[in-house]
Design a protein around this motif. Structure first.
Motif, PDB file in Angstrom:
ATOM      1  N   LEU A  98     -19.229  70.620  34.042  1.00  0.00           N
ATOM      2  CA  LEU A  98     -19.555  70.592  35.463  1.00  0.00           C
ATOM      3  C   LEU A  98     -18.931  69.371  36.142  1.00  0.00           C
ATOM      4  O   LEU A  98     -18.311  69.494  37.201  1.00  0.00           O
ATOM      5  N   ALA A  99     -19.074  68.213  35.508  1.00  0.00           N
ATOM      6  CA  ALA A  99     -18.503  66.986  36.083  1.00  0.00           C
ATOM      7  C   ALA A  99     -16.984  67.074  36.159  1.00  0.00           C
ATOM      8  O   ALA A  99     -16.374  66.621  37.126  1.00  0.00           O
ATOM      9  N   GLU A 156     -16.226  60.185  35.859  1.00  0.00           N
ATOM     10  CA  GLU A 156     -16.463  58.744  35.846  1.00  0.00           C
ATOM     11  C   GLU A 156     -17.817  58.359  36.445  1.00  0.00           C
ATOM     12  O   GLU A 156     -18.567  57.593  35.827  1.00  0.00           O
ATOM     13  N   PRO A 157     -18.179  58.852  37.642  1.00  0.00           N
ATOM     14  CA  PRO A 157     -19.490  58.460  38.172  1.00  0.00           C
ATOM     15  C   PRO A 157     -20.653  58.972  37.325  1.00  0.00           C
ATOM     16  O   PRO A 157     -21.650  58.277  37.157  1.00  0.00           O
ATOM     17  N   SER A 163     -25.802  53.654  32.473  1.00  0.00           N
ATOM     18  CA  SER A 163     -26.886  52.891  33.075  1.00  0.00           C
ATOM     19  C   SER A 163     -28.234  53.371  32.549  1.00  0.00           C
ATOM     20  O   SER A 163     -29.116  52.576  32.221  1.00  0.00           O
ATOM     21  N   LEU A 164     -28.381  54.676  32.446  1.00  0.00           N
ATOM     22  CA  LEU A 164     -29.611  55.264  31.920  1.00  0.00           C
ATOM     23  C   LEU A 164     -29.798  54.916  30.446  1.00  0.00           C
ATOM     24  O   LEU A 164     -30.916  54.652  29.996  1.00  0.00           O
ATOM     25  N   HIS A 195     -25.397  59.666  41.033  1.00  0.00           N
ATOM     26  CA  HIS A 195     -24.624  60.751  41.638  1.00  0.00           C
ATOM     27  C   HIS A 195     -25.498  62.012  41.676  1.00  0.00           C
ATOM     28  O   HIS A 195     -26.291  62.248  40.771  1.00  0.00           O
ATOM     29  N   PRO A 196     -25.362  62.845  42.710  1.00  0.00           N
ATOM     30  CA  PRO A 196     -26.182  64.063  42.801  1.00  0.00           C
ATOM     31  C   PRO A 196     -26.094  64.969  41.562  1.00  0.00           C
ATOM     32  O   PRO A 196     -27.099  65.567  41.163  1.00  0.00           O
ATOM     33  N   THR A 197     -24.931  65.064  40.952  1.00  0.00           N
ATOM     34  CA  THR A 197     -24.792  65.892  39.747  1.00  0.00           C
ATOM     35  C   THR A 197     -25.664  65.351  38.629  1.00  0.00           C
ATOM     36  O   THR A 197     -26.327  66.119  37.923  1.00  0.00           O
ATOM     37  N   THR A 198     -25.684  64.043  38.479  1.00  0.00           N
ATOM     38  CA  THR A 198     -26.506  63.421  37.434  1.00  0.00           C
ATOM     39  C   THR A 198     -27.986  63.650  37.723  1.00  0.00           C
ATOM     40  O   THR A 198     -28.755  63.990  36.819  1.00  0.00           O
TER      41      THR A 198
END
Length: 184
Positions: free
Chosen positions: A21-22, A29-30, A37-38, A76-79
């Motif tokens: 999907l990304a 990258e985002p 970070s998570l 990011h919205p996808t995340t």
């Protein structure tokens, strides 16, 4: 042991779906930055570890907790959507394996190899550069190095690349010597 394998397979499938999907959205990258970070938050926060691992919290509570973290961190919205889906499907406990699998997929996509380097004391900049150069020469690819400090190895270095482990730690050498002396 079967549970670890099953969790890893689930993590791999979810990571592959997120990666695809990304990639389609040109947002690898985002999303990877959000996941790193998570991963750091998961390593640093005992409360987060308990939230994700404990059966006392249902999927909704885990989802709310992860969503709050994602919102506050500005993911990011996808995340954000992916984390919500993971929790809604009752797979929040597998988040660490999803992140690891995603990092591996991203590294392959970029043409780099991920290496985990463990030493007894932190490496200096010159030592890190030397390890990176040695890995580049040995693997034929640029390494992406994650360093860890583990005083239990006493000295030396351990390098893991994929499923391969190069163990030149003092602890393993002493263990080998101890085993040889017991056999003699």
């Amino acid at each position: 042991m079967a549970d670890d394998s099953q969790a890893s397979n689930v993590g791999g499938r979810y990571a592959q779906a997120l990666f695809d999907l990304a990639k389609d959205q040109n947002q690898i990258e985002p999303v990877e930055a959000d996941l790193k970070s998570l991963k750091a938050a998961l390593a640093d926060s005992r409360d987060l570890q308990i939230l994700l691992a404990s059966p006392a919290f249902d999927a909704e509570a885990k989802g709310k907790g992860l969503s709050a973290i994602a919102e506050r961190a500005g993911f990011h919205p996808t995340t954000k959507k992916f984390i919500g889906l993971l929790a809604a499907n009752g797979r929040a406990g597998g988040l660490a394996s999803v992140i690891t699998a995603f990092e591996r997929l991203s590294a392959e996509h970029r043409g780099v190899v991920s290496a985990q380097v463990t030493t007894a004391v932190p490496l200096t900049a010159a030592q890190s550069k030397g390890v990176a150069q040695a890995l580049r020469q040995a693997l034929g690819k640029d390494p992406e190095i994650e360093t860890r400090v583990d005083p239990a190895i006493l000295g030396g270095i351990k390098v893991r690349v994929g499923s391969r482990l190069f163990d030149a730690s003092l602890k393993s050498k002493l263990d080998s010597l101890k085993f040889a002396l017991k056999r003699a």
